[in-house]
Design a protein around this motif. Structure first.
Motif, mmCIF file in Angstrom:
data_model
loop_
_atom_site.group_PDB
_atom_site.id
_atom_site.type_symbol
_atom_site.label_atom_id
_atom_site.label_comp_id
_atom_site.label_asym_id
_atom_site.label_seq_id
_atom_site.Cartn_x
_atom_site.Cartn_y
_atom_site.Cartn_z
ATOM 1 N N ASP A 87 -5.922 -29.330 -7.915
ATOM 2 C CA ASP A 87 -6.844 -30.344 -8.431
ATOM 3 C C ASP A 87 -8.274 -29.806 -8.517
ATOM 4 O O ASP A 87 -9.004 -30.072 -9.479
ATOM 5 C CB ASP A 87 -6.818 -31.595 -7.550
ATOM 6 C CG ASP A 87 -5.532 -32.396 -7.713
ATOM 7 O OD1 ASP A 87 -4.710 -32.024 -8.574
ATOM 8 O OD2 ASP A 87 -5.343 -33.384 -6.976
ATOM 9 N N ARG A 88 -8.688 -29.061 -7.506
ATOM 10 C CA ARG A 88 -10.032 -28.483 -7.520
ATOM 11 C C ARG A 88 -10.165 -27.447 -8.640
ATOM 12 O O ARG A 88 -11.234 -27.291 -9.228
ATOM 13 C CB ARG A 88 -10.352 -27.847 -6.163
ATOM 14 C CG ARG A 88 -10.602 -28.852 -5.051
ATOM 15 C CD ARG A 88 -10.852 -28.152 -3.725
ATOM 16 N NE ARG A 88 -11.062 -29.098 -2.632
ATOM 17 C CZ ARG A 88 -12.257 -29.492 -2.185
ATOM 18 N NH1 ARG A 88 -13.347 -29.020 -2.751
ATOM 19 N NH2 ARG A 88 -12.350 -30.351 -1.191
ATOM 20 N N ASP A 91 -10.946 -29.200 -11.853
ATOM 21 C CA ASP A 91 -12.332 -29.673 -11.919
ATOM 22 C C ASP A 91 -13.330 -28.528 -12.048
ATOM 23 O O ASP A 91 -14.388 -28.685 -12.663
ATOM 24 C CB ASP A 91 -12.668 -30.494 -10.660
ATOM 25 C CG ASP A 91 -11.880 -31.785 -10.586
ATOM 26 O OD1 ASP A 91 -11.445 -32.267 -11.646
ATOM 27 O OD2 ASP A 91 -11.694 -32.299 -9.462
ATOM 28 N N SER A 156 -1.827 -23.831 -14.550
ATOM 29 C CA SER A 156 -3.084 -24.410 -14.060
ATOM 30 C C SER A 156 -4.094 -23.289 -13.894
ATOM 31 O O SER A 156 -3.722 -22.119 -13.782
ATOM 32 C CB SER A 156 -2.870 -25.121 -12.719
ATOM 33 O OG SER A 156 -2.655 -24.174 -11.676
ATOM 34 N N TYR A 215 1.779 -38.831 -7.290
ATOM 35 C CA TYR A 215 1.564 -38.554 -8.707
ATOM 36 C C TYR A 215 2.780 -38.951 -9.553
ATOM 37 O O TYR A 215 3.927 -38.685 -9.179
ATOM 38 C CB TYR A 215 1.308 -37.069 -8.937
ATOM 39 C CG TYR A 215 -0.097 -36.603 -8.638
ATOM 40 C CD1 TYR A 215 -1.205 -37.256 -9.168
ATOM 41 C CD2 TYR A 215 -0.317 -35.478 -7.848
ATOM 42 C CE1 TYR A 215 -2.488 -36.818 -8.901
ATOM 43 C CE2 TYR A 215 -1.601 -35.015 -7.585
ATOM 44 C CZ TYR A 215 -2.687 -35.700 -8.112
ATOM 45 O OH TYR A 215 -3.953 -35.253 -7.849
ATOM 46 N N ARG A 290 -1.136 -35.682 -12.409
ATOM 47 C CA ARG A 290 -2.066 -34.565 -12.516
ATOM 48 C C ARG A 290 -1.869 -33.862 -13.868
ATOM 49 O O ARG A 290 -0.728 -33.674 -14.313
ATOM 50 C CB ARG A 290 -1.781 -33.584 -11.381
ATOM 51 C CG ARG A 290 -2.351 -32.214 -11.549
ATOM 52 C CD ARG A 290 -1.701 -31.236 -10.578
ATOM 53 N NE ARG A 290 -2.118 -31.472 -9.207
ATOM 54 C CZ ARG A 290 -1.461 -30.985 -8.153
ATOM 55 N NH1 ARG A 290 -0.356 -30.301 -8.310
ATOM 56 N NH2 ARG A 290 -1.910 -31.220 -6.930
ATOM 57 N N HIS A 293 1.031 -30.916 -14.604
ATOM 58 C CA HIS A 293 1.773 -30.940 -13.348
ATOM 59 C C HIS A 293 3.168 -30.347 -13.555
ATOM 60 O O HIS A 293 4.006 -30.923 -14.247
ATOM 61 C CB HIS A 293 1.883 -32.379 -12.852
ATOM 62 C CG HIS A 293 2.278 -32.502 -11.420
ATOM 63 N ND1 HIS A 293 2.461 -33.717 -10.809
ATOM 64 C CD2 HIS A 293 2.524 -31.563 -10.466
ATOM 65 C CE1 HIS A 293 2.798 -33.526 -9.547
ATOM 66 N NE2 HIS A 293 2.849 -32.226 -9.318
#
Length: 349
Positions: A87-88, A91, A156, A215, A290, A293
């Protein structure tokens, strides 16, 4: 006495590895940048232990790494240092590239130069072990497992940065002859995991009687590996792995995310029931999925098992029970993470 330079040794997996290694009589020089995920509290039991030297620093600092290598003359470098939260990375991907790619490159260059200066048995025995993830392989369908021959397909920014670091490690072996080893592991869980990750996050929210976010539909599948088993696998690869090879490390414990959350709820209901005795599974809340994902990961560890005789010692059921009990017994550690006070104190170099 064998000396190891361990990078990222104040993080979740790295700290578990350091604690195990020192307990087994090894000398560890522990280099950690102490970002938010590096927790000195985890290493408190090693304070004053002559077999553990903590250094606050960055793997990207070549001068520092070179000095540590020259001063302590380790027989191996074990690289855990990485930004690892998906997730970080979504971002803010730049920090992941800086640490996982640029930092690993600097570490490799320093290790290469140090290794070139070694002679005889010290040169022959030196190893650079790079700890990576199954996420570099992308997403599986309903069948099959990741093997060491699976093509990379990261989805990702985090997994892309780890894939790049894996390629650099391979390149340093084939280009310069650096004696490298790479391990790609499945999802770890266990003591000292930062409470942003699924299992400790759910434990804390369930204890507090708060909604438990899951999620999407909760059917994403991961192969869960108890952290102590992962550390023993790394030691086995370090001691006996073939130079230049990759070894996949899995827990043989595929579970959907919803199954993991429900297992935690059941354990906590038995150990710390809510005041109204309601089942914690009623707190499960499905949230927006997410981005990117991956649906399923599963590791084929037959190479590691066949060549080096490693097997996971924990089933998912025994490992998750131990993990829940550890968090119940170590709430002061958790609370210092949650309130940020663990970052107010730094270990001296």
């Amino acid at each position: 006495m064998k000396t190891l330079l361990v990078t990222g040794g104040a993080g979740f997996i790295g700290a578990n590895f350091v604690l195990q290694a020192v307990a087994d009589g090894l000398h560890v020089v522990n280099l950690d940048k102490l970002t938010y995920a590096g927790n000195p509290d985890t290493l408190a039991s090693l304070h004053g232990n002559p077999r553990h030297v903590f250094v606050h620093g960055d793997i990207g600092d070549r001068a520092l790494v070179s000095r540590l290598l020259a001063e302590h003359r380790p027989g191996a470098v074990v690289n855990f240092a990485a930004e690892s939260h998906v997730d970080r990375s979504i971002d803010g991907p730049a920090e992941f590239v800086q640490t996982n790619v640029v930092g690993t490159l600097a570490l490799l260059e320093a290790a290469r130069d140090y290794w070139r200066g070694l002679e005889g048995t010290a040169r022959d025995a030196f190893r650079f072990l790079h700890v990576s993830t199954d996420e570099v392989y992308g997403s599986l369908g309903d069948e099959g497992k990741f093997t060491e021959q699976t093509a990379y397909a990261p989805n990702s920014p985090y997994s892309a940065s780890k894939a790049a670091s894996d390629h650099l490690v391979r390149a340093f072996h084939h280009t310069y002859g650096l004696p490298v080893l790479t391990t790609n592991c499945s999802n770890n869980y266990g003591p000292y995991q930062f409470p942003e990750k699924l299992i400790p996050l759910v434990i804390q929210k369930a204890l507090a009687g708060e909604p438990l976010p899951v999620y999407g539909d909760g059917l994403n599948i991961r192969d869960w590996l108890f952290v102590g088993d992962h550390c023993s696998a790394i030691r086995r690869v370090l001691d006996g792995g073939r130079v230049g090879e990759t070894y996949n490390v899995g827990g043989n414990a595929e579970r959907t995310n919803i199954e993991v959350v429900e297992a935690i709820c059941t354990l906590l209901d038995a150990r710390r029931p809510l005041a109204d005795r309601s089942p914690r599974s009623s707190l499960i809340t499905f949230v927006k999925d997410r981005p990117g994902h991956d649906r399923r990961y599963a590791i084929d560890s037959r190479k590691l098992q066949g060549e080096l005789g490693w097997r996971p010692s924990q089933t998912f059921e025994s490992g998750i029970a131990q993990t829940v009990d550890w968090y119940l017994e170590h709430q002061p550690w958790v609370q210092r993470v949650l309130d940020g006070s663990y970052r107010m104190e730094r270990l001296g170099s």
